[in-house]
Design an enzyme around this catalytic site. Structure first.
Site, PDB file in Angstrom:
ATOM      1  N   SER A   1      -9.672   3.535  -2.192  1.00 37.06           N
ATOM      2  CA  SER A   1     -10.621   4.688  -2.534  1.00 37.06           C
ATOM      3  C   SER A   1     -10.343   6.025  -2.018  1.00 37.06           C
ATOM      4  O   SER A   1     -10.876   6.935  -2.316  1.00 37.06           O
ATOM      5  CB  SER A   1     -11.885   4.232  -2.415  1.00 37.06           C
ATOM      6  N   GLY A   2      -9.770   6.008  -0.906  1.00 34.75           N
ATOM      7  CA  GLY A   2      -9.048   7.144  -0.146  1.00 34.75           C
ATOM      8  C   GLY A   2     -10.462   7.919   0.465  1.00 34.75           C
ATOM      9  O   GLY A   2     -11.290   7.135   0.979  1.00 34.75           O
ATOM     10  N   GLY A   3     -10.585   9.018   0.268  1.00 34.96           N
ATOM     11  CA  GLY A   3     -11.770   9.911   0.544  1.00 34.96           C
ATOM     12  C   GLY A   3     -12.832  10.417  -0.475  1.00 34.96           C
ATOM     13  O   GLY A   3     -13.475  11.084  -0.280  1.00 34.96           O
TER      14      GLY A   3
ATOM     15  N   LYS B   1      -1.230  -1.657  -3.924  1.00 33.76           N
ATOM     16  CA  LYS B   1      -2.525  -0.961  -3.705  1.00 33.76           C
ATOM     17  C   LYS B   1      -2.469   0.577  -3.500  1.00 33.76           C
ATOM     18  O   LYS B   1      -2.058   1.120  -2.303  1.00 33.76           O
ATOM     19  CB  LYS B   1      -3.118  -1.396  -2.252  1.00 33.76           C
TER      20      LYS B   1
ATOM     21  N   GLU C   1       0.958  -1.159   0.074  1.00 34.08           N
ATOM     22  CA  GLU C   1       0.002  -0.066   0.024  1.00 34.08           C
ATOM     23  C   GLU C   1       0.902   1.066   0.019  1.00 34.08           C
ATOM     24  O   GLU C   1       1.946   1.366   0.751  1.00 34.08           O
ATOM     25  CB  GLU C   1      -0.976  -0.088   1.123  1.00 34.08           C
TER      26      GLU C   1
ATOM     27  N   ARG D   1     -15.037   1.944   2.266  1.00 32.88           N
ATOM     28  CA  ARG D   1     -16.047   3.031   2.364  1.00 32.88           C
ATOM     29  C   ARG D   1     -16.745   3.087   0.970  1.00 32.88           C
ATOM     30  O   ARG D   1     -18.042   3.365   1.091  1.00 32.88           O
ATOM     31  CB  ARG D   1     -15.957   4.406   2.876  1.00 32.88           C
TER      32      ARG D   1
END
Length: 334
Positions: free
Chosen positions: A260-262, A218, A176, A294
């Site tokens: 996807s982060g934010g 990632k 990552e 998320r």
């Protein structure tokens, strides 16, 4: 090494992605609190059972990352979550880092903890059914201050150590590299910083003799900061993302599963689709898919609200997000 390659290839099976369901209890606290859900071990177990028990999940998900607590839990019938996933053909993995601490000599930058106990963890989790691991370094862009070269080099060195140890125990390490979306920086700045991070990480992997055919990358997508005045369109995101990866990620890595982060659910899907569309035109060397948390679960969680009568409706929302992202990674219409 053949087994590591086999696992890594399976994790990036065309038309499938990875479910990131490793949120720690303290992170779920704020999400649950907003919806009036009590944050305790049983509600967290119930929520993960909602996800893993979704019928048809294996059509779109190849692997799932579990938190330490979840890894030891069972469903309502007494079956271990690890076994439930495995029986569906979904590989179970585990987050092995111990969170962050402030890196001395920096302006409040972080380094990832957990190397001191990693060998013990790997031996234990591999025996209990884990097939892969996750270790998260995070980098925040703040003007010209951070990320600093010392923060990038230190975290990259730790990623190399982590990956080498995991492979010794037959576990595929997810590599990552998370350049956080917080800030108002431009897409050009994101590309520059992401390249610096990726270059250091893959140099470290080489130094530690990590078999790149037995890892899954990632990275973050190349985006403008969340508070940026100007947001690039999806085709621009795709171009910058692919150009950066081509410069820094070796072709021997079997696949890239974007975080996807934010991003919102829709943004994450739209950008993934644009990246794959452009990648097929330019014949990129890797399989490109998703490793979302998320971006798969936000609507699902809002639908559930901790109520048993909402479980099936929440599962429908969750399965739909898995389906559209699997389609985006394979350029198929839903």
């Amino acid at each position: 090494m053949d087994e590591l390659k086999k696992i890594a290839d399976y994790m990036v099976t065309p038309g499938k992605g990875i479910l990131a369901s490793d949120e720690p209890p303290e992170l779920l606290e704020s999400k649950f609190q907003q919806l009036g859900i009590a944050n305790n071990e049983e509600t967290r177990r119930t929520y993960r059972e909602l996800l893993y028990g979704t019928q048809g999940l294996e059509q779109y998900i190849s692997a799932a990352i579990l938190h330490r607590e979840t890894f030891e839990q069972k469903d309502s019938t007494g079956k271990r979550f690890v076994d439930l996933l495995s029986e569906k053909g979904i590989l179970p993995g585990i987050t092995v880092d111990q969170g962050f601490d402030i890196l001395p000599g920096t302006a409040q930058e972080t380094w990832t903890l957990g190397l001191d106990s990693l060998s013990t963890q790997c031996a234990s989790y591999q025996k209990k059914g884990a097939k892969f691991t996750k270790w998260r370094p995070a980098f925040r862009i703040v003007d010209d201050i951070s990320p600093s070269s010392i923060a990038i080099r230190t975290n990259a060195e730790m990623v190399g150590c982590y990956a080498a140890i995991c492979q010794q125990y037959g576990l595929v390490p997810i590599i990552e590299s998370d350049v956080l979306l917080e800030g108002s920086y431009s897409i050009e700045t994101c590309a520059k910083v992401s390249k610096m991070v990726l270059d250091e990480i893959y140099s470290s992997l080489k130094r530690h003799h990590v078999n790149l055919q037995g890892v899954v990358a990632k990275p973050n997508m190349i985006l403008a900061g969340m508070s940026a005045k100007s947001k690039p369109d999806p085709s621009t995101v795709a171009k910058y993302t692919l150009d950066t990866l081509l410069d820094s990620v070796p072709a021997s890595v079997p696949g890239i599963a974007f975080l996807s982060g934010g991003q919102t659910e829709q943004e994450a899907t739209t950008h993934l689709e644009a990246i794959n569309k452009q990648a097929r035109l330019t014949k990129q060397p890797w399989l490109l898919t998703f490793c979302y948390g998320r971006a798969l679960q936000a609507t699902c969680l809002q639908t559930w609200k901790g109520k048993p009568e909402n479980v099936e409706k929440a599962r429908e929302q969750f399965l739909y997000r898995c389906k559209v992202n699997a389609s985006a990674s394979h350029n198929k219409a839903v």
